[in-house]
Structures are given as C-alpha cells and as structure tokens.
Design a protein around this motif. Structure first.
Motif, PDB file in Angstrom:
ATOM      1  N   ASN A  41       0.824  -1.215   0.000  1.00 49.40           N
ATOM      2  CA  ASN A  41       0.000   0.000   0.000  1.00 49.40           C
ATOM      3  C   ASN A  41       0.857   1.264   0.000  1.00 49.40           C
ATOM      4  N   LYS A  42       1.929   1.257   0.799  1.00 48.44           N
ATOM      5  CA  LYS A  42       2.711   2.485   0.942  1.00 48.44           C
ATOM      6  C   LYS A  42       3.529   2.811  -0.304  1.00 48.44           C
ATOM      7  N   HIS A  43       3.641   1.848  -1.235  1.00 42.03           N
ATOM      8  CA  HIS A  43       4.367   2.108  -2.486  1.00 42.03           C
ATOM      9  C   HIS A  43       3.445   2.033  -3.703  1.00 42.03           C
ATOM     10  N   SER A  44       2.132   2.010  -3.452  1.00 41.10           N
ATOM     11  CA  SER A  44       1.183   1.753  -4.547  1.00 41.10           C
ATOM     12  C   SER A  44       1.158   2.845  -5.610  1.00 41.10           C
ATOM     13  N   LYS A  45       1.598   4.058  -5.279  1.00 43.34           N
ATOM     14  CA  LYS A  45       1.552   5.158  -6.249  1.00 43.34           C
ATOM     15  C   LYS A  45       2.821   5.269  -7.094  1.00 43.34           C
ATOM     16  N   GLU A  46       3.860   4.503  -6.727  1.00 39.87           N
ATOM     17  CA  GLU A  46       5.138   4.662  -7.447  1.00 39.87           C
ATOM     18  C   GLU A  46       5.636   3.380  -8.096  1.00 39.87           C
ATOM     19  N   VAL A  47       4.875   2.263  -7.910  1.00 35.89           N
ATOM     20  CA  VAL A  47       5.301   0.964  -8.461  1.00 35.89           C
ATOM     21  C   VAL A  47       4.186   0.376  -9.316  1.00 35.89           C
ATOM     22  N   CYS A  48       4.539  -0.097 -10.515  1.00 36.81           N
ATOM     23  CA  CYS A  48       3.560  -0.729 -11.404  1.00 36.81           C
ATOM     24  C   CYS A  48       3.008  -1.998 -10.752  1.00 36.81           C
ATOM     25  N   HIS A  49       1.680  -2.128 -10.733  1.00 35.89           N
ATOM     26  CA  HIS A  49       1.042  -3.266 -10.070  1.00 35.89           C
ATOM     27  C   HIS A  49       1.112  -4.548 -10.895  1.00 35.89           C
ATOM     28  N   HIS A  50       1.697  -4.453 -12.100  1.00 40.31           N
ATOM     29  CA  HIS A  50       1.875  -5.669 -12.907  1.00 40.31           C
ATOM     30  C   HIS A  50       3.337  -6.122 -12.928  1.00 40.31           C
ATOM     31  N   CYS A  51       4.240  -5.250 -13.389  1.00 39.25           N
ATOM     32  CA  CYS A  51       5.647  -5.673 -13.542  1.00 39.25           C
ATOM     33  C   CYS A  51       6.521  -5.256 -12.360  1.00 39.25           C
ATOM     34  N   PHE A  52       5.968  -4.476 -11.419  1.00 45.80           N
ATOM     35  CA  PHE A  52       6.666  -4.051 -10.199  1.00 45.80           C
ATOM     36  C   PHE A  52       7.865  -3.139 -10.486  1.00 45.80           C
ATOM     37  N   SER A  53       7.823  -2.399 -11.612  1.00 45.37           N
ATOM     38  CA  SER A  53       8.865  -1.404 -11.899  1.00 45.37           C
ATOM     39  C   SER A  53       8.504  -0.095 -11.220  1.00 45.37           C
ATOM     40  N   ARG A  54       9.522   0.639 -10.779  1.00 46.29           N
ATOM     41  CA  ARG A  54       9.293   1.983 -10.243  1.00 46.29           C
ATOM     42  C   ARG A  54       9.189   2.968 -11.412  1.00 46.29           C
ATOM     43  N   ARG A  55       8.203   3.838 -11.359  1.00 46.98           N
ATOM     44  CA  ARG A  55       8.020   4.852 -12.402  1.00 46.98           C
ATOM     45  C   ARG A  55       7.569   6.161 -11.754  1.00 46.98           C
ATOM     46  N   GLU A  56       8.012   7.271 -12.326  1.00 49.64           N
ATOM     47  CA  GLU A  56       7.574   8.575 -11.793  1.00 49.64           C
ATOM     48  C   GLU A  56       6.126   8.845 -12.136  1.00 49.64           C
TER      49      GLU A  56
END
Length: 437
Positions: A41-56
């Motif tokens: 939950n705490k990273h839900s806005k910065e990590v893709c929920h499919h491939c788990f890549s960080r994106r701005e």
C-alpha cells in the motif's frame, strides 16, 4: 524445480531444502514466479502493479483508482488478476485493506482461476499457520484481519467456505488459518536496490530455513524471485537464507525470529554472539544517546521530513564524534539515515561524505559476497560519479560489480547498469587523459 535441490526433513527444523549436487557461489539455484503477489500500500503510487517497476508517472485504474500501471500493455496483462480485486476495492473505498488481506484475497482469486498444473515441492496445504504457538494478542490481531478478508471479498466470493471449497486446500478454507499462513510464509518483494515494494507467496521457497549467516540470498527481478548461492555448497548441505535484516544484535534478531516466525535461532552466529561487542562499542552514555534518538528519527523518515531528519542526524553525529566508532550499530544506522536524507535533499557532497563513512562497517558486517554491501557500494559510486570523482567512482563500481555479479547475476538489470557506469567512468577518464596530451 531444478534437479540440484531436493526437499528433506532438516534435524530440529522440520521441512527444508538441500543440495543434490555441488553448487558454486554465484550460481542461480532456483527462480520462481509468485502464486500470488501485490504491491505494498505504501508504495502503490510509485510501483507498477503488474511488472513491479518503479516509475515517476503511472496510469491509474479508472475504476478502483488504486492500481497503477506503466502503460496500457501492463494494464491489459494485469486485468485477469485484477478484475475481481478491482470490484472488491471499489466497494471498500475510500478504505484500503492491509497488504496481507490483499495478498490473501489475490491468492483466493488466483486459485479460483483455471491454471496449469503446478510442480511445487511444497503445497499451500503444507504451509504452517503457527496458530497454536501464537499469543492471544497476536491471534486477536489475525482474527481482525480474517474478518476484514471476509468483508473485503464478500461480494466476489459470497461464502468463503462454499465457492472456495474445491479450490483451496482443506487447511486454508478457514479465513483465520489462511491469513495466518499468508503472514507467516509470504516474502517481501524488493527492487534491485533491496527496497521493499510488495509481498508475494512462493510456496516451494517457504521450505528454506533461516540462518543468520546463510549460504544463499534472494534477489528479485520484477516479481521473479531468484535464489543464488553466496558460498560453495556441497551435495547434502542444507540451503539457508536469512528471514530478517541481519544487521542487528543477537538478542534483537532472536526476538524478531521468535515473534514473527515462532522459533529460536541456534545458528553459529547466534551461539557465538561475537559481533555484539563491536556493534555496541564506544562510550556508554553517548551510545545510549544514539539508541534513544532512533525512534524519533525513524518517525521523521516515515513522514519524509528529510530536512529535520538530516538536522537531527548531523547534530547527533557531531555530538558523539570519535567517542563512538563508525562500526557502532546505532551510529551506523544514523549515518545511513543522514545519507538517505542528504540524497533526498540533493546535498550530494554531504551524501557522499556519509556514504563513504558507512563502507568499512558494511564490509565488516556483510561478508562478501552480500547484496546489501554491493548495493551500498553502488550508491556511493553513483555519488562519486555525479560529483565527477571518476577514479574513485570507477574503483567503487568495480568493488560493487565483483559482489553483484555473484549476488544478482551477470544479466540482472542492476548488474547491467553497473557495467554501463564503469564504461562511462573509463570513457571519461580516457578523454581526460587524451585531452592532456
């Protein structure tokens, strides 16, 4: 499962995994995709929920407003796993279930979907719930999570025991037992820099037992878990990982393992406690000052209050100076926090100064090859590179590469990135050298 490992009964530990052939350090022992996983939950806005890549910037699900994706491709590929979850989230909004509840629900939805035959060494039914070993207080907390799970999935799975009976193994049909199994057996999914981004269930790898000085480490590439040997392993040797952050005092490690995993560790490192003296070294009163300041600083970090956090760290480190060595556990943690805060504030020279100070202690506490030491070297190398200290950067990147080609593998994106950084340094040094002549 690769033929180099097999399941066995480990004396005093229960189920375990052991080598059936010689395994060299750096060798990929096993890789696996999760049975179910979710972004924290705490990273839900910065990590893709499919491939788990960080994106701005990420695309947001127009319905639940919670799931986020790199692009339309990731969103489309995620839909089969997200569609039932999406309806549950919409009904619960603006409230969000905890990570463990979301993971348990995704597990149920995954098991209700048609899937190929599994070749797992360890089934969900065999996972321990440890309910009989838990305190009443912990059991009460899990009961609340179980109630939340039933409420959360109610509209999609109207009766947990009815629709799920055929899909879930017998010992998982009760919401409390399922939640207990999930919390005891899930793995924290981390990015290449070992920062937590989610949680997942990898049934066969739950067979791995703990050691505070393990012979294997787990590194993730997206949601794929890769188990690599960090020591040479002989046929018949048990494979071990560390369940927890090992940079802790023996007493604290043992307490965490007992509270969270319900066993007392008797590994060689715990039995000798030899590192505790170094971790607590320094003038007593000043060590206490650092230890007592940590909770407040951790609170500021959780709030992303970098300015105040850096000020607090800087003041404390000045106050203790040489009376407490850099290897002291509390001083090391505060120096690391000062590094984090400096990076967030863009104070690169300050960040580099703190980063360099941590390296001797990291080398001491994380015997090579260890991914934590490799990542710390890479962080320092990037600061040196940014500040155009090219010779220092190249040397630091080389040290990091020596470790990470073993812990992450030659083809991991982090190792590839390191290779590119080293080439950049070499090119810039060659250019400087040629321009002098």
């Amino acid at each position: 499962m690769a033929p180099i490992v097999e399941r066995f009964v480990s004396p005093g530990k229960g189920n375990g995994l052991r080598a059936t052939a010689r395994i060299s350090r750096g060798q990929l022992v096993y890789s696996d995709r999760p049975l179910a996983c979710c972004v924290s939950n705490k990273h839900s806005k910065e990590v893709c929920h499919h491939c788990f890549s960080r994106r701005e910037t990420l695309l947001r699900c127009s319905q639940c407003k919670m799931a986020r994706y790199c692009d339309a491709t990731c969103q489309k590929q995620a839909w089969s796993g997200h569609k039932r979850e999406c309806k549950c989230l919409c009904i619960l909004l603006p409230r969000l279930p905890t990570d463990s509840v979301r993971l348990a629900a995704r597990l149920i939805f995954a098991l209700l979907s048609p899937r190929s035959c599994s070749s797992e060494l360890y089934s969900l039914d065999e996972h321990e719930s440890h309910l009989d070993l838990m305190s009443e207080q912990k059991k009460e907390g899990l009961c609340q999570l179980a109630s939340m799970l039933e409420l959360y999935i109610h509209h999609e799975v109207s009766n947990l025991t009815e629709e799920v009976t055929s899909a879930l193994p017998p010992s998982c049909r009760d919401a409390l037992s399922l939640i207990a199994k999930v919390t005891c057996n899930c793995f924290t999914i981390s990015d290449g820099e070992l920062q937590e981004i989610g949680v997942g269930l990898y049934p066969s790898l739950s067979l791995l037992n703990h050691d505070c000085r393990p012979n294997c480490v787990m590194v993730f590439e997206g949601t794929e878990l890769q188990l690599r040997a960090i020591q040479d392993i002989c046929p018949g040797d048990e494979l071990t990982i560390s369940y927890i952050e090992t940079l802790s005092l023996t007493e604290d490690r043992q307490k965490q393992l007992e509270d969270q995993y319900h066993f007392l560790c008797h590994c060689q490192r715990c039995e000798s406690s030899e590192e505790d003296g170094l971790m607590l070294s320094g003038e007593g009163e000043k060590c206490r000052l650092l230890k007592e300041a940590l909770p407040r600083l951790e609170g500021l970090k959780a709030e992303s209050n970098w300015e105040e956090m850096l000020e607090g760290c800087s003041h404390l480190l000045s106050a203790v100076k040489g009376d407490v060595p850099d290897e002291n556990l509390y001083k090391l943690r505060i120096t690391d926090m000062a590094l984090d805060a400096s990076v967030h504030l863009g104070r690169w020279e300050e960040a580099l100064r703190y980063g360099v100070r941590t390296l001797p202690a990291y080398s001491r506490y994380y015997p090579d090859p260890h991914p934590v030491h490799g990542v710390q070297l890479m962080r320092v190398g990037k600061l040196q590179h940014h500040l155009e200290c090219m010779e220092d950067a190249l040397d630091t990147f080389k040290q990091a590469f020596t470790i990470m080609k073993l812990t992450h593998g030659e083809d991991h994106p982090m190792t590839t990135d390191l290779r590119m950084k080293m080439e950049e340094c070499r090119s810039e040094l060659d250019y400087k050298s040629s321009s002098k002549h």
